[in-house]
Design an enzyme around this catalytic site. Structure first.
Site, PDB file in Angstrom:
ATOM      1  N   HIS A  70       0.827  -1.210   0.000  1.00  0.00           N
ATOM      2  CA  HIS A  70       0.000   0.000   0.000  1.00  0.00           C
ATOM      3  C   HIS A  70       0.862   1.261   0.000  1.00  0.00           C
ATOM      4  O   HIS A  70       2.053   1.203   0.305  1.00  0.00           O
ATOM      5  CB  HIS A  70      -0.928   0.022   1.224  1.00  0.00           C
ATOM      6  CG  HIS A  70      -0.177   0.103   2.518  1.00  0.00           C
ATOM      7  ND1 HIS A  70       0.165  -1.010   3.242  1.00  0.00           N
ATOM      8  CD2 HIS A  70       0.315   1.157   3.216  1.00  0.00           C
ATOM      9  CE1 HIS A  70       0.828  -0.649   4.327  1.00  0.00           C
ATOM     10  NE2 HIS A  70       0.937   0.669   4.339  1.00  0.00           N
ATOM     11  N   GLY A  71       0.240   2.372  -0.309  1.00  0.00           N
ATOM     12  CA  GLY A  71       0.941   3.644  -0.238  1.00  0.00           C
ATOM     13  C   GLY A  71       0.202   4.736  -0.981  1.00  0.00           C
ATOM     14  O   GLY A  71      -0.842   4.494  -1.598  1.00  0.00           O
TER      15      GLY A  71
END
Lengths: 154, 114
Positions: A70-71
């Site tokens: 994720h990010g």
């Protein structure tokens, strides 16, 4: 987040039920390339770099065969989730050392706050912590079943 | 896209991540979910690698903005700055400027036309 709304974050064309890659970076690349092909991201390279940097902060493979890469990046316009499944499992450097079969790739725009994806991440982790749901997710092979498991209808 | 825009965007993505990892509330939330955030040093090294390639004056300008705003550099897909939501002047979109890194006259953020 409202109960029963988790499935609404998923889209059928962003579910890959037979990932072909065998290594950590190549599975990230396979998923990111798919996001690019389907027009969800504006730049594959930015997203790849961001995800690799995120993994250097600490593996997003939380164990039990599930990872949550994720990010946030400028290369994504809205909160987007890709579901990926690998039948053989991939060495993703998970915390329990076990291969990862299920990937929830979560991307959010960097000009929005972290809360835009943290709530979703938390909900999904809550799902995989339920053994019956995790068992079902390990066997899921179509979008309808996936959304039913996520929304607790199965 | 010009190489220095790409470097700034990459730098910003890392900075957003570093801010999250350093933010007490966000890092606590992530750790409670089970994520380990032990590689901050690695992230700093990756940041330095990119920062070293950016001309010092531009890096300095970016860093001053990044101290104030979560996002210091933004694309301009329409006719306004997505940082402060102020409409940009028509002259801003002159093709002569399309490959330049521009500045929002209102908030000072760095802008580029994607």
């Amino acid at each position: 987040m409202e109960s029963g709304k988790l499935a609404s974050f998923f889209e059928e064309d962003l579910c890959l039920f037979s990932l072909r890659s065998r290594k950590k970076n190549s599975v990230l690349q396979e998923m990111v390339r798919h996001l690019n092909k389907t027009g969800r991201i504006s730049d594959e390279q930015f997203i790849m770099e961001m995800l690799k940097n995120r993994e250097s902060l600490g593996s997003t493979g939380l164990g039990m065969g599930v990872a949550f890469p994720h990010g946030r990046s400028l290369a994504i316009q809205k909160l987007t989730v890709l579901f990926g499944y690998s039948s053989s499992g991939i060495d993703f450097g998970a915390l329990d050392g076990k291969p990862v079969n299920i990937f929830f790739l979560i991307l959010a725009p960097s000009d929005k706050g972290a809360e835009t994806y943290l709530a979703l991440l938390s909900e999904l982790i809550g799902v995989i912590q339920k053994p019956d749901k995790l068992n079902k997710l390990m066997k899921v092979r179509d979008f309808k079943s996936l959304t039913e498991i996520l929304d607790g209808k199965e | 896209m010009r190489e220095e825009f790409r470097l700034l965007i990459g730098l910003q993505d890392i900075d957003v991540m570093i801010k999250e990892a350093k933010d007490k509330s966000t890092s606590k939330e992530l750790q409670e979910m089970g994520f380990q955030l032990t590689g901050l040093e690695e992230l700093q090294k990756a940041r330095k690698k990119i920062a070293d390639k950016i001309p010092p004056s531009l890096l300095n300008r970016y860093e001053k903005l990044a101290d104030h705003f979560t996002v210091a550099i933004l694309p301009v897909p329409g006719n306004m700055c997505l940082g402060c939501f102020v409409k940009l002047p028509t002259s801003f979109f002159s093709s002569a400027y399309s490959h330049e890194l521009l500045t929002c006259e209102n908030c000072g953020r760095l802008l580029y036309i994607p």
